[in-house]
Design a protein around this motif. Structure first.
Motif, PDB file in Angstrom:
ATOM      1  N   ALA A   1       0.855  -1.193   0.000  1.00 42.58           N
ATOM      2  CA  ALA A   1       0.000   0.000   0.000  1.00 42.58           C
ATOM      3  C   ALA A   1       0.886   1.236   0.000  1.00 42.58           C
ATOM      4  O   ALA A   1       1.893   1.283   0.712  1.00 42.58           O
ATOM      5  N   ARG A   2       0.501   2.213  -0.784  1.00 43.70           N
ATOM      6  CA  ARG A   2       1.184   3.509  -0.719  1.00 43.70           C
ATOM      7  C   ARG A   2       0.429   4.373   0.273  1.00 43.70           C
ATOM      8  O   ARG A   2      -0.815   4.396   0.280  1.00 43.70           O
ATOM      9  N   LEU A   3       1.162   5.071   1.122  1.00 45.51           N
ATOM     10  CA  LEU A   3       0.519   5.964   2.085  1.00 45.51           C
ATOM     11  C   LEU A   3       0.047   7.211   1.350  1.00 45.51           C
ATOM     12  O   LEU A   3       0.817   7.831   0.608  1.00 45.51           O
ATOM     13  N   ASN A   4      -1.229   7.579   1.547  1.00 42.76           N
ATOM     14  CA  ASN A   4      -1.710   8.811   0.928  1.00 42.76           C
ATOM     15  C   ASN A   4      -1.115  10.004   1.672  1.00 42.76           C
ATOM     16  O   ASN A   4      -0.433   9.852   2.689  1.00 42.76           O
ATOM     17  N   ARG A   5      -1.335  11.181   1.150  1.00 44.33           N
ATOM     18  CA  ARG A   5      -0.696  12.381   1.690  1.00 44.33           C
ATOM     19  C   ARG A   5      -1.025  12.621   3.163  1.00 44.33           C
ATOM     20  O   ARG A   5      -0.139  12.913   3.962  1.00 44.33           O
ATOM     21  N   SER A   6      -2.282  12.489   3.557  1.00 42.73           N
ATOM     22  CA  SER A   6      -2.635  12.764   4.949  1.00 42.73           C
ATOM     23  C   SER A   6      -2.060  11.709   5.894  1.00 42.73           C
ATOM     24  O   SER A   6      -1.639  12.028   7.007  1.00 42.73           O
ATOM     25  N   THR A   7      -2.011  10.447   5.453  1.00 39.06           N
ATOM     26  CA  THR A   7      -1.432   9.389   6.282  1.00 39.06           C
ATOM     27  C   THR A   7       0.074   9.588   6.400  1.00 39.06           C
ATOM     28  O   THR A   7       0.649   9.396   7.474  1.00 39.06           O
ATOM     29  N   TYR A   8       0.712   9.996   5.316  1.00 33.99           N
ATOM     30  CA  TYR A   8       2.134  10.320   5.355  1.00 33.99           C
ATOM     31  C   TYR A   8       2.375  11.446   6.369  1.00 33.99           C
ATOM     32  O   TYR A   8       3.292  11.366   7.197  1.00 33.99           O
ATOM     33  N   ALA A   9       1.547  12.497   6.323  1.00 32.22           N
ATOM     34  CA  ALA A   9       1.697  13.619   7.258  1.00 32.22           C
ATOM     35  C   ALA A   9       1.502  13.156   8.700  1.00 32.22           C
ATOM     36  O   ALA A   9       2.234  13.589   9.607  1.00 32.22           O
ATOM     37  N   GLN A  10       0.518  12.279   8.937  1.00 32.73           N
ATOM     38  CA  GLN A  10       0.315  11.733  10.285  1.00 32.73           C
ATOM     39  C   GLN A  10       1.567  10.984  10.746  1.00 32.73           C
ATOM     40  O   GLN A  10       1.974  11.111  11.904  1.00 32.73           O
ATOM     41  N   LEU A  11       2.164  10.216   9.859  1.00 31.79           N
ATOM     42  CA  LEU A  11       3.343   9.437  10.208  1.00 31.79           C
ATOM     43  C   LEU A  11       4.534  10.348  10.505  1.00 31.79           C
ATOM     44  O   LEU A  11       5.305  10.079  11.431  1.00 31.79           O
ATOM     45  N   VAL A  12       4.679  11.434   9.769  1.00 40.10           N
ATOM     46  CA  VAL A  12       5.748  12.404  10.037  1.00 40.10           C
ATOM     47  C   VAL A  12       5.540  13.022  11.417  1.00 40.10           C
ATOM     48  O   VAL A  12       6.499  13.168  12.184  1.00 40.10           O
ATOM     49  N   GLU A  13       4.296  13.351  11.770  1.00 47.16           N
ATOM     50  CA  GLU A  13       4.018  13.892  13.115  1.00 47.16           C
ATOM     51  C   GLU A  13       4.413  12.893  14.197  1.00 47.16           C
ATOM     52  O   GLU A  13       4.995  13.263  15.210  1.00 47.16           O
ATOM     53  N   ILE A  14       4.100  11.627  13.980  1.00 47.76           N
ATOM     54  CA  ILE A  14       4.476  10.579  14.936  1.00 47.76           C
ATOM     55  C   ILE A  14       5.998  10.492  15.043  1.00 47.76           C
ATOM     56  O   ILE A  14       6.552  10.385  16.139  1.00 47.76           O
ATOM     57  N   ALA A  15       6.692  10.568  13.907  1.00 48.60           N
ATOM     58  CA  ALA A  15       8.159  10.497  13.896  1.00 48.60           C
ATOM     59  C   ALA A  15       8.764  11.658  14.676  1.00 48.60           C
ATOM     60  O   ALA A  15       9.701  11.464  15.461  1.00 48.60           O
ATOM     61  N   VAL A  16       8.235  12.860  14.486  1.00 47.44           N
ATOM     62  CA  VAL A  16       8.749  14.044  15.177  1.00 47.44           C
ATOM     63  C   VAL A  16       8.523  13.911  16.685  1.00 47.44           C
ATOM     64  O   VAL A  16       9.386  14.283  17.487  1.00 47.44           O
ATOM     65  N   GLU A  17       7.390  13.345  17.087  1.00 44.16           N
ATOM     66  CA  GLU A  17       7.113  13.126  18.510  1.00 44.16           C
ATOM     67  C   GLU A  17       8.046  12.088  19.119  1.00 44.16           C
ATOM     68  O   GLU A  17       8.416  12.186  20.279  1.00 44.16           O
ATOM     69  N   GLN A  18       8.432  11.059  18.326  1.00 43.50           N
ATOM     70  CA  GLN A  18       9.233   9.952  18.841  1.00 43.50           C
ATOM     71  C   GLN A  18      10.714  10.292  18.967  1.00 43.50           C
ATOM     72  O   GLN A  18      11.368   9.814  19.880  1.00 43.50           O
ATOM     73  N   SER A  19      11.280  11.055  18.007  1.00 38.66           N
ATOM     74  CA  SER A  19      12.716  11.338  18.050  1.00 38.66           C
ATOM     75  C   SER A  19      13.046  12.520  17.160  1.00 38.66           C
ATOM     76  O   SER A  19      12.179  13.087  16.511  1.00 38.66           O
ATOM     77  N   ASP A  20      14.348  12.848  17.112  1.00 38.78           N
ATOM     78  CA  ASP A  20      14.813  13.933  16.251  1.00 38.78           C
ATOM     79  C   ASP A  20      14.978  13.468  14.804  1.00 38.78           C
ATOM     80  O   ASP A  20      15.116  14.281  13.913  1.00 38.78           O
TER      81      ASP A  20
END
Length: 182
Positions: free
Chosen positions: A147-166
């Motif tokens: 599955a390819r992540l759509n734009r909003s799911t990609y953005a959600q994942l980036v937010e999760i990444a920023v919360e988890q680490s640098d």
């Protein structure tokens, strides 16, 4: 019996997601060796819409049924597989689109455009492709399909990444996944 989609991902606990995933009985397409091979005259567009002989398949239950028969071989060719037939299907990008993600603890659960639910991890890794300026993220689903992540799911994942680490990475089920291609 009418098709009942699963509840919204945000309203489910990860335990409930895992129960729904386990309860879905999928055909063993990877174990079938059908004698007949042909062309399905079907196409999955890059935006996740399914077409047959040029006309869009608009019934979600039909798309879900066909999606359960998908297999992608080592050469990248997608197939619809039944016990008696193996029919090629054109896939422009990925067979599925990841349309939502939810994090709970160290697990990431994704909802697909087919209403499938998938928990990322060793069996369902997230991969980053493309280049660092325009990455594309994919989630392995089953039988070689992804599955390819759509734009909003990609953005959600980036937010999760920023919360988890640098770093722009996420973890799920003990695995770490970079969001930028190497």
């Amino acid at each position: 019996m009418p098709y009942e989609p699963p509840p919204e991902l945000a309203g489910l606990s990860l335990a409930e997601v895992a129960e729904l995933v386990a309860a879905r009985k999928l055909p063993p397409v990877d174990q079938w060796s059908p004698p007949e091979q042909g062309d399905s005259e079907m196409r999955i567009a890059a935006d996740g819409r399914w077409f047959h002989q040029g006309g869009e398949i608009r019934r979600p239950a039909m798309v879900r049924a066909f999606a359960s028969l998908l297999l992608c071989d080592e050469a990248g060719q997608h197939w619809l597989v039944t016990p008696t037939q193996k029919l090629s299907i054109e896939v422009e990008d990925a067979a599925f689109i990841a349309i939502d993600v939810k994090r709970e603890g160290d697990k990431l659960a994704f909802r697909l455009n087919s209403d499938d639910l998938v928990i990322a991890g060793p069996e369902h890794p997230i991969t980053a492709e493309g280049d660092p300026d325009t990455p594309a993220l994919y989630l392995a689903i089953r039988h070689g399909a992804r599955a390819r992540l759509n734009r909003s799911t990609y953005a959600q994942l980036v937010e999760i990444a920023v919360e988890q680490s640098d770093e722009l990475t996420v973890s799920s089920n003990g695995e770490r996944f970079p969001l930028i291609p190497a």
